[in-house]
Design a protein around this motif. Structure first.
Motif, PDB file in Angstrom:
ATOM      1  N   LEU A 508      85.170   6.030 -52.034  1.00  0.00           N
ATOM      2  CA  LEU A 508      85.950   5.108 -51.949  1.00  0.00           C
ATOM      3  C   LEU A 508      86.754   4.915 -50.678  1.00  0.00           C
ATOM      4  CD1 LEU A 508      87.084   4.457 -55.565  1.00  0.00           C
ATOM      5  CD2 LEU A 508      85.917   2.731 -54.286  1.00  0.00           C
ATOM      6  N   GLY A 522      93.028  -1.025 -52.670  1.00  0.00           N
ATOM      7  CA  GLY A 522      91.812  -1.884 -53.556  1.00  0.00           C
ATOM      8  C   GLY A 522      92.647  -2.854 -54.370  1.00  0.00           C
ATOM      9  N   CYS A 523      92.036  -3.403 -55.374  1.00  0.00           N
ATOM     10  CA  CYS A 523      92.348  -4.086 -56.566  1.00  0.00           C
ATOM     11  C   CYS A 523      91.485  -3.760 -57.685  1.00  0.00           C
ATOM     12  CB  CYS A 523      92.662  -5.661 -56.390  1.00  0.00           C
ATOM     13  SG  CYS A 523      91.036  -6.265 -56.144  1.00  0.00           S
ATOM     14  N   GLN A 524      91.897  -4.336 -58.894  1.00  0.00           N
ATOM     15  CA  GLN A 524      91.283  -4.142 -60.265  1.00  0.00           C
ATOM     16  C   GLN A 524      89.703  -4.746 -60.029  1.00  0.00           C
ATOM     17  OE1 GLN A 524      93.401  -6.471 -59.658  1.00  0.00           O
ATOM     18  NE2 GLN A 524      93.302  -7.952 -61.204  1.00  0.00           N
ATOM     19  N   ARG A 527      87.566  -2.221 -56.988  1.00  0.00           N
ATOM     20  CA  ARG A 527      87.305  -0.914 -56.833  1.00  0.00           C
ATOM     21  C   ARG A 527      86.495  -0.404 -58.162  1.00  0.00           C
ATOM     22  NH1 ARG A 527      92.947   1.228 -57.580  1.00  0.00           N
ATOM     23  NH2 ARG A 527      92.304   2.505 -59.146  1.00  0.00           N
ATOM     24  N   PRO A 528      86.081  -1.148 -59.179  1.00  0.00           N
ATOM     25  CA  PRO A 528      85.147  -0.855 -59.909  1.00  0.00           C
ATOM     26  C   PRO A 528      83.515  -1.368 -59.391  1.00  0.00           C
ATOM     27  CG  PRO A 528      86.836  -2.189 -61.579  1.00  0.00           C
ATOM     28  CD  PRO A 528      87.001  -1.901 -59.898  1.00  0.00           C
ATOM     29  N   ASP A 545      84.477   7.935 -59.815  1.00  0.00           N
ATOM     30  CA  ASP A 545      85.949   7.741 -59.807  1.00  0.00           C
ATOM     31  C   ASP A 545      86.427   7.031 -60.931  1.00  0.00           C
ATOM     32  OD1 ASP A 545      88.763   7.614 -59.409  1.00  0.00           O
ATOM     33  OD2 ASP A 545      88.653   6.209 -58.140  1.00  0.00           O
ATOM     34  N   GLN A 547      89.529   6.614 -62.139  1.00  0.00           N
ATOM     35  CA  GLN A 547      90.337   5.506 -62.129  1.00  0.00           C
ATOM     36  C   GLN A 547      90.096   4.365 -61.583  1.00  0.00           C
ATOM     37  OE1 GLN A 547      93.250   6.276 -63.812  1.00  0.00           O
ATOM     38  NE2 GLN A 547      92.417   8.388 -63.878  1.00  0.00           N
ATOM     39  N   SER A 548      88.810   4.188 -61.058  1.00  0.00           N
ATOM     40  CA  SER A 548      88.098   3.092 -60.310  1.00  0.00           C
ATOM     41  C   SER A 548      87.144   2.304 -61.580  1.00  0.00           C
ATOM     42  CB  SER A 548      87.598   3.092 -59.431  1.00  0.00           C
ATOM     43  OG  SER A 548      88.531   3.542 -58.212  1.00  0.00           O
ATOM     44  N   ARG A 549      87.481   2.787 -62.706  1.00  0.00           N
ATOM     45  CA  ARG A 549      86.527   2.114 -63.774  1.00  0.00           C
ATOM     46  C   ARG A 549      87.480   1.497 -64.774  1.00  0.00           C
ATOM     47  NH1 ARG A 549      81.106   3.447 -64.827  1.00  0.00           N
ATOM     48  NH2 ARG A 549      80.067   5.284 -63.431  1.00  0.00           N
ATOM     49  N   PHE A 550      86.596   0.492 -65.435  1.00  0.00           N
ATOM     50  CA  PHE A 550      87.459  -0.353 -66.583  1.00  0.00           C
ATOM     51  C   PHE A 550      87.694   0.858 -67.681  1.00  0.00           C
ATOM     52  CE2 PHE A 550      85.009  -3.871 -64.686  1.00  0.00           C
ATOM     53  CZ  PHE A 550      86.104  -4.658 -64.196  1.00  0.00           C
TER      54      PHE A 550
END
Lengths: 813, 123
Positions: A508, A522-524, A527-528, A545, A547-550
């Motif tokens: 990432l 990034g942002c919400q 990132r996903p 990652d 922390q980059s998942r919903f």
């Protein structure tokens, strides 16, 4: 603090100030900004001069930036001072009154000038052009005292001026050189309808009429035409076109053709000087509409702020006439000069005319008269190059008639009541949206989403919101041509994926750095998406990652409104056993699960499990051989089946066996959005396979494979991909289809909109016509699956490393 | 299975009994959060990519969603229920949304995170 660089902007109009606004949003402290404007006021919305002339709006209504706006941002504004020279060697500009300003970067936004015909008498009093507030004031003064007006020019601007003067009580004659009105935007039938409607409003229209001279001593009193006719006139408005205002740039030695020549970054031949708006010429084109200018402003601001590498690649434009009561829209190749098919609907008595030009199953142009409610839909189809092959026969009837269930009839947005609900998800009505657009000065879909929440959830009302924008703003509405992935970047989904593959980006941070993400975190939204793209591009190699998942995908369960979770074990093909059911019942009792529910996909949902108990619940289910059903993920979820030939007296094929084999093949795959499948054993289709992302229907000779169905907000039936004979073939096509979807759809794009965007013909070509290509896709799918098929519940139920996600850190107090 | 770290009060800030140790910084994922069960409801303790730590009541001002479960970026978190974005430093929803989330004072010393739970949380 180090000395800030100096940015000078020449031109205080919409293009210049839009660029400044975009720039301030990106880099508020980078420059000391000085603005020169020839007009003695703040920045106003030039497009709305017509409604001011017509009396629909006052001057105050169209101000975009008042003088306080400049002061609050520390911008030096020289209003009413026209710049007369640019000294590129010393990097200074000088105004007519002697004011000078040095620059590090210079932005030219000088706009355009109205063309004044070189006629005898052109300099008489009472002869005006239609370009700025001063012109409007002159016209209003004349309208107050005089009776008769002649407008030279029957184009967009001329007709708006004529309409305005007519509304102010003048007798107006329009003198137009061409055979029909607005010949640059309208074909002959639409122009004839427009003429009829304007004449009904009391305008007199003379076509194929050439002006020879303007007569009068000091003040104009008449217009003489080439055929000798004389038209009495107290006011003459010349509205025969505009030309880019480039005198200043040319005198400074900048390369100009029709306009100031710029590249895709809006930079002129002098790298310190940029140009935007009507004065700029980009790829041989100059624009006189507002939408392209906003797109240019965005790109230019990016480069001035040093934050990006976005490029402007030109605009597809459309036109609307701002005459109250006349609905008119035109875009693209409306004359069908390039040899497409014309779909035409004509109702002369009702005053309705619609023409959509289709070339190679893509919309290439449109003219709408009398009913432009579907204008933004056609324009969107055109900009995005959507394949319309499947909806051609319904295309003319509008978006409401293409199977967009649940929204039919809602599209006559103009006729909608203010209290009518537009966004069902967030409960936003039409009135709120229109108020937000006008009171907060919103211009884009994104802004309306941010301020009202309309269209920000399921997105099914996006079309209506776009139409409300277009309706409220007229030609101001700028629909972006291709949407960037999110606000952190100017790149589109496709550009990001290509960059990941071509440059071997594998993490990432590496991807964000390489693509110069504006925000390193990034942002919400992005990132996903990036996490998925990397996962798809580098199977087995990319480290997911969390922390980059919903949250649902991080916790492998569905979050509910009260913060608890739901647990759905996989039931292969919807076929279960007493032992499995007993195990699920035991778990539900032992963990005091508050609700047990059967899902639409033939699964059992255990609702209301607190997060910290998830690992224990999973462990108990695992012990009975049950694994994650991925009901929480953008992933392959379920294969629903009917009982099939094994039991059903009508069944022609063994649907349960195939369903189980498909689910064993596909489970565990992450996809751009959720994927649901179904297998029916005969055409009675009890498994409802025709509203699945991929549905299979047993027929006597084998299996029909159907794709692109959806039972959600927009119901859409599948379309036939192909027919095959064996289960093995179904498996190969299924894997290849999923892999194509995984590799090419945008993140959060279901199969239905994806197929509508790329066209079923494309999917057929990749999967049915190209045998080698299909096999390669299938091989890549299998390769990815080898690494993906590991039960996430088992991993988390057993490994203490994961407990941090599920347990509270501490209890205090 | 690991037990959660409980009530670890040390001498450093522990000289002031108001500061309650809740666990090591390393136990909070970067760009993530952990929950601390407090007397007045759950508290979300966030850690940003530059290792700053914030503690907020674990309730979104919109519909009460658990903020601790959202995606953390910059100094913000997106609520998992309806995507409201909350500024961690300000304890407030980002424009154009409006609403506030009570905050708690946080300190990190020697890799241990401390909360001050006295009285009412900061508005």
């Amino acid at each position: 603090m180090s000395e800030r660089e100096k940015l000078v902007v020449i031109g205080n109009g919409m293009a210049g100030m839009r660029t400044v606004e975009e720039l301030l949003a990106l880099a508020p402290d980078r420059y000391r900004i000085t603005v020169f404007g020839a007009e003695p006021c703040g920045n106003y919305n030039r497009i709305l001069l017509s409604p001011v002339l017509a009396g629909d709006k006052g001057l105050q209504d169209i101000l975009l930036n008042d003088l306080d706006w400049y002061a609050e941002r520390g911008i030096t504004l020289h209003a009413g001072r026209e710049v007369t020279a640019i000294d590129r060697a010393r990097r200074r500009v000088r105004a007519a009154d002697g004011t000078e300003a040095p620059y590090d970067r210079l932005l030219l936004a000088t706009g355009s000038l109205p063309v004044v015909l070189p006629l005898p008498g052109a300099d008489l009093d009472g002869v005006v052009t239609f370009r700025d507030i001063a012109d409007v004031e002159r016209m209003l003064a004349a309208a107050a005292g005089g009776r008769r007006a002649v407008v030279i020019g029957g184009g967009l601007l001329g007709l708006e001026a004529a309409n305005g003067l007519g509304r102010r009580g003048m007798e107006v004659t329009v003198v137009h050189l061409a055979q029909s009105l607005m010949e640059r935007q309208l074909d002959a039938p639409a122009a004839a309808l427009l003429r009829r409607s304007l004449e009904a409003r009391g305008l007199r229209i003379l076509l194929e009429a050439q002006t020879e001279a303007l007569l009068g001593a000091e003040r104009v009193r008449a217009v003489r035409l080439a055929d000798g006719r004389e038209l009495e006139a107290d006011l003459v408005v010349m509205a025969v076109g505009i030309r880019p205002n480039i005198a200043l740039a040319r005198d400074a030695g900048l390369h100009c053709e029709r306009g100031v020549v710029v590249d895709d970054t809006l930079q002129t031949f002098d790298p310190r000087i940029y140009a935007v708006g009507e004065c700029a010429q980009h790829r041989k084109t100059t624009y006189g509409l507002v939408a392209p200018l906003f797109e240019q402003a965005k790109v230019c601001a990016n480069h001035l702020a040093f934050v990006g590498c976005t490029r402007y690649t030109g605009s597809v434009t459309s036109t609307r006439l701002k005459v109250t009561g006349v609905e008119l829209f035109s875009a693209g190749d409306y004359l069908n000069a390039e040899g497409g098919d014309e779909l035409v609907y004509q109702d002369p008595a009702g005053g309705i005319y619609k023409k959509v030009v289709v070339r190679g199953n893509r919309v290439s142009g449109a003219v709408l008269y009398g009913d432009s409610s579907d204008a933004s839909w056609y324009f969107q189809l055109m900009r995005e190059g959507t394949d319309v092959g499947e909806i051609r026969e319904r295309l003319l009837f509008g978006q409401a008639h293409v199977g967009d269930a649940g929204h039919g009839g809602a599209h006559a947005v103009a006729a909608m009541d203010d209290a009518a609900e537009v966004c069902g998800c967030n409960g936003v009505c039409k009135g709120e949206i229109v108020r937000a657009i006008t009171s907060k000065g919103l211009f884009t879909l994104e802004e309306v989403r941010a301020h009202t929440k309309a269209s920000s959830s399921c997105g099914s009302c996006t079309g209506i919101v776009e139409q409300l924008l277009a309706l409220t703003l007229g030609g101001d509405y700028s629909a972006p041509e291709v949407k960037p992935l999110c606000g952190c970047t100017g790149f589109t989904h496709e550009e990001v994926r290509r960059a990941i593959a071509e440059n071997g980006l594998k993490t990432l941070p590496e991807t964000m750095r390489f693509l110069e993400w504006r925000n390193p975190d990034g942002c919400q939204a992005c990132r996903p998406a990036l996490n998925y793209y990397l996962l798809c591009a580098w199977p087995g190699e990319y480290r997911d990652d969390g922390q980059s998942r919903f949250i649902n995908e991080r916790a492998h369960a569905n979050i509910q409104r009260d913060g608890t979770y739901s647990v759905v074990p996989r039931i292969w093909g919807g076929v279960t056993s007493p032992a499995e059911l007993r195990a699920i019942a035991d778990v539900a009792e032992r963990f005091e699960v508050p609700a047990v529910k059967l899902t639409g996909g033939q699964r059992i949902d255990l609702l209301g499990v607190p997060k910290e108990r998830l690992p224990a619940v999973w462990h108990a289910l695992n012990q009975a051989g049950l694994v994650s059903g991925h009901a929480y993920g953008k992933a392959v979820r379920t294969v629903k089946t009917c009982v099939g030939s094994e039991w059903c007296r009508f069944g022609t094929q063994d649907s349960t066996t195939l369903g189980i084999r498909m689910e064993k093949l596909c489970w565990g795959a992450w996809t751009p959005h959720k994927v649901k499948m179904g297998v029916s054993g005969c055409p009675r289709n009890c498994a409802e396979a025709t509203i699945k992302d991929l549905g299979v229907i047993g027929v006597d000779s084998g299996w029909e494979i159907q794709v692109g169905g959806n039972g959600g907000v927009k119901v859409r039936a599948t379309e036939l991909l192909c027919r095959v004979k064996t289960m093995e073939e179904v498996l190969e096509y299924t894997g290849a289809f999923l892999q194509l979807y995984r590799e090419e759809a945008r993140y959060l794009e279901r199969t239905a909109p994806w197929i509508e965007r790329v066209g079923l013909a494309y999917v057929r070509r990749r999967l049915v016509e190209e045998d080698d290509g299909r096999r390669a896709l299938y091989a890549r799918f299998l390769d990815s699956q080898r690494r993906a098929q590991s039960d996430p519940w088992a991993e988390r139920a057993q490994a203490p490393a994961h407990t941090g996600e599920f347990l509270p850190l501490a209890r205090v107090g | 299975m690991n037990e959660p770290v409980r009530e670890r009060v040390t001498a450093a800030v522990g000289a002031d009994p108001a500061w309650v140790g809740i666990g090591p910084l390393a136990a909070i994922p970067v760009r993530g959060a952990r929950v601390v069960q407090g007397p007045g409801g759950d508290i979300a303790v966030f850690r940003t990519s530059d290792d700053r730590v914030f503690a907020l009541l674990d309730r979104c001002p919109h519909k009460g969603g658990p903020l601790s479960q959202g995606i953390v970026f910059d100094c913000r978190v997106a609520c998992p229920l309806h995507n409201w974005v909350i500024d961690l430093e300000a304890g407030a929803a980002c424009a154009p949304d409006e609403g506030r989330v009570p905050r708690f004072p946080v300190r990190v010393e020697d890799g241990i995170v401390y909360l001050d739970l006295r009285g009412r949380p900061e508005p």
